[in-house]
Design a protein around this motif. Sequence first.
Motif, PDB file in Angstrom:
ATOM      1  N   GLY A  41       0.790  -1.228   0.000  1.00 38.77           N
ATOM      2  CA  GLY A  41       0.000   0.000   0.000  1.00 38.77           C
ATOM      3  C   GLY A  41       0.827   1.285   0.000  1.00 38.77           C
ATOM      4  N   LYS A  42       2.138   1.181  -0.034  1.00 35.91           N
ATOM      5  CA  LYS A  42       2.968   2.391  -0.020  1.00 35.91           C
ATOM      6  C   LYS A  42       3.346   2.810  -1.448  1.00 35.91           C
ATOM      7  CE  LYS A  42       4.281   2.145   4.629  1.00 35.91           C
ATOM      8  NZ  LYS A  42       5.147   1.302   5.450  1.00 35.91           N
ATOM      9  N   GLY A  43       3.818   4.039  -1.575  1.00 32.05           N
ATOM     10  CA  GLY A  43       4.177   4.566  -2.906  1.00 32.05           C
ATOM     11  C   GLY A  43       5.649   4.338  -3.228  1.00 32.05           C
ATOM     12  N   TYR A  44       5.984   4.529  -4.499  1.00 32.46           N
ATOM     13  CA  TYR A  44       7.358   4.293  -4.947  1.00 32.46           C
ATOM     14  C   TYR A  44       8.361   5.228  -4.270  1.00 32.46           C
ATOM     15  CZ  TYR A  44       6.111   1.094  -8.795  1.00 32.46           C
ATOM     16  OH  TYR A  44       5.693   0.029  -9.537  1.00 32.46           O
ATOM     17  N   GLY A  45       7.939   6.492  -4.014  1.00 33.34           N
ATOM     18  CA  GLY A  45       8.866   7.465  -3.405  1.00 33.34           C
ATOM     19  C   GLY A  45       9.337   6.963  -2.053  1.00 33.34           C
ATOM     20  N   GLU A  46       8.386   6.566  -1.242  1.00 30.41           N
ATOM     21  CA  GLU A  46       8.693   6.068   0.101  1.00 30.41           C
ATOM     22  C   GLU A  46       9.539   4.786   0.024  1.00 30.41           C
ATOM     23  OE1 GLU A  46       6.050   4.908   4.051  1.00 30.41           O
ATOM     24  OE2 GLU A  46       5.054   5.821   2.328  1.00 30.41           O
ATOM     25  N   PHE A  47       9.168   3.933  -0.914  1.00 26.10           N
ATOM     26  CA  PHE A  47       9.864   2.648  -1.124  1.00 26.10           C
ATOM     27  C   PHE A  47      11.335   2.881  -1.475  1.00 26.10           C
ATOM     28  CE2 PHE A  47      10.563  -0.676  -4.650  1.00 26.10           C
ATOM     29  CZ  PHE A  47      11.018  -1.658  -3.782  1.00 26.10           C
ATOM     30  N   LYS A  48      11.576   3.745  -2.455  1.00 22.29           N
ATOM     31  CA  LYS A  48      12.958   3.954  -2.910  1.00 22.29           C
ATOM     32  C   LYS A  48      13.811   4.566  -1.800  1.00 22.29           C
ATOM     33  CE  LYS A  48      11.762   5.753  -7.155  1.00 22.29           C
ATOM     34  NZ  LYS A  48      12.045   6.197  -8.541  1.00 22.29           N
ATOM     35  N   LEU A  49      13.200   5.480  -1.045  1.00 17.62           N
ATOM     36  CA  LEU A  49      13.932   6.093   0.067  1.00 17.62           C
ATOM     37  C   LEU A  49      14.299   5.024   1.110  1.00 17.62           C
ATOM     38  CD1 LEU A  49      14.968   8.664   1.448  1.00 17.62           C
ATOM     39  CD2 LEU A  49      12.720   8.906   2.525  1.00 17.62           C
ATOM     40  N   ALA A  50      13.341   4.151   1.402  1.00 20.09           N
ATOM     41  CA  ALA A  50      13.594   3.110   2.418  1.00 20.09           C
ATOM     42  C   ALA A  50      14.691   2.145   1.965  1.00 20.09           C
ATOM     43  CB  ALA A  50      12.296   2.335   2.703  1.00 20.09           C
ATOM     44  N   VAL A  51      14.725   1.823   0.680  1.00 19.23           N
ATOM     45  CA  VAL A  51      15.781   0.928   0.187  1.00 19.23           C
ATOM     46  C   VAL A  51      17.129   1.632   0.326  1.00 19.23           C
ATOM     47  CG1 VAL A  51      16.624  -0.469  -1.747  1.00 19.23           C
ATOM     48  CG2 VAL A  51      14.164  -0.145  -1.454  1.00 19.23           C
ATOM     49  N   GLY A  52      17.172   2.896  -0.079  1.00 18.32           N
ATOM     50  CA  GLY A  52      18.411   3.678   0.036  1.00 18.32           C
ATOM     51  C   GLY A  52      18.881   3.751   1.480  1.00 18.32           C
ATOM     52  N   GLU A  53      17.949   3.962   2.393  1.00 19.85           N
ATOM     53  CA  GLU A  53      18.328   4.063   3.810  1.00 19.85           C
ATOM     54  C   GLU A  53      18.844   2.727   4.338  1.00 19.85           C
ATOM     55  OE1 GLU A  53      14.784   5.775   5.495  1.00 19.85           O
ATOM     56  OE2 GLU A  53      15.672   7.809   5.427  1.00 19.85           O
ATOM     57  N   ALA A  54      18.197   1.632   3.920  1.00 15.44           N
ATOM     58  CA  ALA A  54      18.650   0.310   4.394  1.00 15.44           C
ATOM     59  C   ALA A  54      20.085   0.053   3.937  1.00 15.44           C
ATOM     60  CB  ALA A  54      17.719  -0.789   3.863  1.00 15.44           C
ATOM     61  N   VAL A  55      20.385   0.441   2.692  1.00 12.83           N
ATOM     62  CA  VAL A  55      21.735   0.233   2.163  1.00 12.83           C
ATOM     63  C   VAL A  55      22.721   1.145   2.899  1.00 12.83           C
ATOM     64  CG1 VAL A  55      23.205   0.442   0.102  1.00 12.83           C
ATOM     65  CG2 VAL A  55      20.914  -0.571  -0.089  1.00 12.83           C
ATOM     66  N   ALA A  56      22.366   2.426   3.018  1.00 12.28           N
ATOM     67  CA  ALA A  56      23.280   3.389   3.663  1.00 12.28           C
ATOM     68  C   ALA A  56      23.541   2.999   5.120  1.00 12.28           C
ATOM     69  CB  ALA A  56      22.696   4.797   3.574  1.00 12.28           C
ATOM     70  N   ASP A  57      22.517   2.532   5.812  1.00 10.85           N
ATOM     71  CA  ASP A  57      22.689   2.120   7.224  1.00 10.85           C
ATOM     72  C   ASP A  57      23.692   0.978   7.343  1.00 10.85           C
ATOM     73  OD1 ASP A  57      20.830   3.944   7.983  1.00 10.85           O
ATOM     74  OD2 ASP A  57      19.203   2.496   8.345  1.00 10.85           O
ATOM     75  N   LYS A  58      23.615   0.062   6.409  1.00 15.60           N
ATOM     76  CA  LYS A  58      24.508  -1.103   6.448  1.00 15.60           C
ATOM     77  C   LYS A  58      25.933  -0.716   6.053  1.00 15.60           C
ATOM     78  CE  LYS A  58      24.493  -5.693   6.701  1.00 15.60           C
ATOM     79  NZ  LYS A  58      23.654  -6.511   7.553  1.00 15.60           N
ATOM     80  N   LEU A  59      26.034   0.206   5.095  1.00 17.23           N
ATOM     81  CA  LEU A  59      27.367   0.568   4.601  1.00 17.23           C
ATOM     82  C   LEU A  59      28.167   1.392   5.606  1.00 17.23           C
ATOM     83  CD1 LEU A  59      26.896   1.469   0.801  1.00 17.23           C
ATOM     84  CD2 LEU A  59      27.729  -0.648   1.817  1.00 17.23           C
ATOM     85  N   ALA A  60      27.483   2.211   6.413  1.00 21.26           N
ATOM     86  CA  ALA A  60      28.210   3.151   7.286  1.00 21.26           C
ATOM     87  C   ALA A  60      29.251   2.455   8.171  1.00 21.26           C
ATOM     88  CB  ALA A  60      27.224   3.988   8.101  1.00 21.26           C
ATOM     89  N   PRO A  61      28.877   1.434   8.956  1.00 20.40           N
ATOM     90  CA  PRO A  61      29.900   0.807   9.801  1.00 20.40           C
ATOM     91  C   PRO A  61      30.968   0.056   8.991  1.00 20.40           C
ATOM     92  CG  PRO A  61      27.789  -0.355  10.005  1.00 20.40           C
ATOM     93  CD  PRO A  61      27.530   0.877   9.206  1.00 20.40           C
ATOM     94  N   VAL A  62      30.562  -0.509   7.846  1.00 18.97           N
ATOM     95  CA  VAL A  62      31.547  -1.201   6.996  1.00 18.97           C
ATOM     96  C   VAL A  62      32.585  -0.190   6.505  1.00 18.97           C
ATOM     97  CG1 VAL A  62      31.871  -2.386   4.765  1.00 18.97           C
ATOM     98  CG2 VAL A  62      29.977  -3.047   6.260  1.00 18.97           C
ATOM     99  N   GLN A  63      32.105   0.989   6.093  1.00 17.97           N
ATOM    100  CA  GLN A  63      33.031   2.005   5.575  1.00 17.97           C
ATOM    101  C   GLN A  63      33.985   2.504   6.656  1.00 17.97           C
ATOM    102  OE1 GLN A  63      30.186   4.750   3.949  1.00 17.97           O
ATOM    103  NE2 GLN A  63      30.110   3.720   1.955  1.00 17.97           N
ATOM    104  N   ALA A  64      33.481   2.643   7.882  1.00 21.34           N
ATOM    105  CA  ALA A  64      34.342   3.123   8.973  1.00 21.34           C
ATOM    106  C   ALA A  64      35.461   2.105   9.237  1.00 21.34           C
ATOM    107  CB  ALA A  64      33.507   3.366  10.236  1.00 21.34           C
ATOM    108  N   GLU A  65      35.081   0.840   9.269  1.00 23.33           N
ATOM    109  CA  GLU A  65      36.060  -0.211   9.519  1.00 23.33           C
ATOM    110  C   GLU A  65      37.041  -0.348   8.340  1.00 23.33           C
ATOM    111  OE1 GLU A  65      36.837  -1.608  12.085  1.00 23.33           O
ATOM    112  OE2 GLU A  65      37.705  -3.588  11.669  1.00 23.33           O
TER     113      GLU A  65
END
Length: 329
Positions: free
Chosen positions: A266-290
């Motif tokens: 029931g959600k729209g594409y805008g919200e969906f794409k943002l959530a995918v981007g956030e999930a990726v960015a959240d995972k990458l942040a600690p990997v990038q620091a290490e």
Amino acid sequence: MEGRKILYSAVQPTNNLTIGNYVGAIKNWVNLQNDYDCYFSIANMHAITVRQVPAELRQRTLSVLALYLACGVDPEKCVLYLQSHVSAHAELCWVLNTFTYVGEMERMTQFKDKSARHAENINMGLMDYPVLMAADILLFQTDLVPVGIDQRQHVEIARDIAQRFNNAYSPTFKVPEALYNKVGAKINDLADPAKKMSKSGENPNGAVFMSDDRDTVIRKFKRAVTDSDAEIIYDPERKPGVSNLLSIYSAFGGKSIEAAQADFAGKGYGEFKLAVGEAVADKLAPVQAEWKRLLADKAYLDGVLKAGAENAARAANRTLAKVYKKIGF
Ligand code: TYM
């Protein structure tokens, strides 16, 4: 450990690694290293089939090693090494060349693609690339090769070469099998979801690099190509863009595709794409620091490669000695 299955995989240190390399390969290694005897290499000998700037290649090689480690590949659990440090790769490749037909190599899809992209430098190494990869795999008596779908043809030819050699002499090589992810064995380009996301892609907005910062990641996902109906369902044939995003979300969020789909009902594409981007960015942040921390510790990285090369050479030379004996050297 005795009796455990053997697993082999590698990444080429060319360009920047993408989230496709992570999802299709490195991420799985982290889980597999607990249950298998794993060899993971950095395929710098493959990398020179396309012209490289030496200082950049050297730097990128260490960067790939640091990235493996930052993602959780553990040198205490597996053998991590640099392909050029183990001369058995080149030696076995030479022998296997005599068990490989020119016609087979000319027909390889990746060879045809790369020849078209590097028409000025269609060198013998580019054509021989799959034989070197077969040598990588066969040297270690590998059972399983965890890779993305794009490597299917290469693993197939390694099997053919192994069987051909075994039939000509006597069983010498284990005949390996490819191991693909259920989800994410092929991550596609965000701007052109019919194409594989690639390190060397022409469109920098279509590929998300492991080194991209949060804003860049989110911007790329916001621009991702979807389709004109507004349904968030997994259907790669009909909805390649949306399905690709669901795969990425599932891989990065540690959820099944069904659970990912349910999150966006029931959600729209805008919200969906943002959530995918956030999930990726959240995972990458600690990997990038290490990753950054490890890259600054060159002595540690060199130590990992040195120990890895010794272990890899020991195993590889056992197979090479058998081969040399069988062929009459
Ligand atoms: P390379 O460096 O192109 O890619 C490394 C790994 O990442 C996977 N991959 C992907 N998976 C999902 N979606 C994508 N968009 C995507 N792009 C890349 C690849 O399938 C691969 O697993 N020839 C190999 C390196 C190699 C190798 C080996 C692999 C050399 N020797 C022996 C296995 C065994 C290559 O160029 O991978």
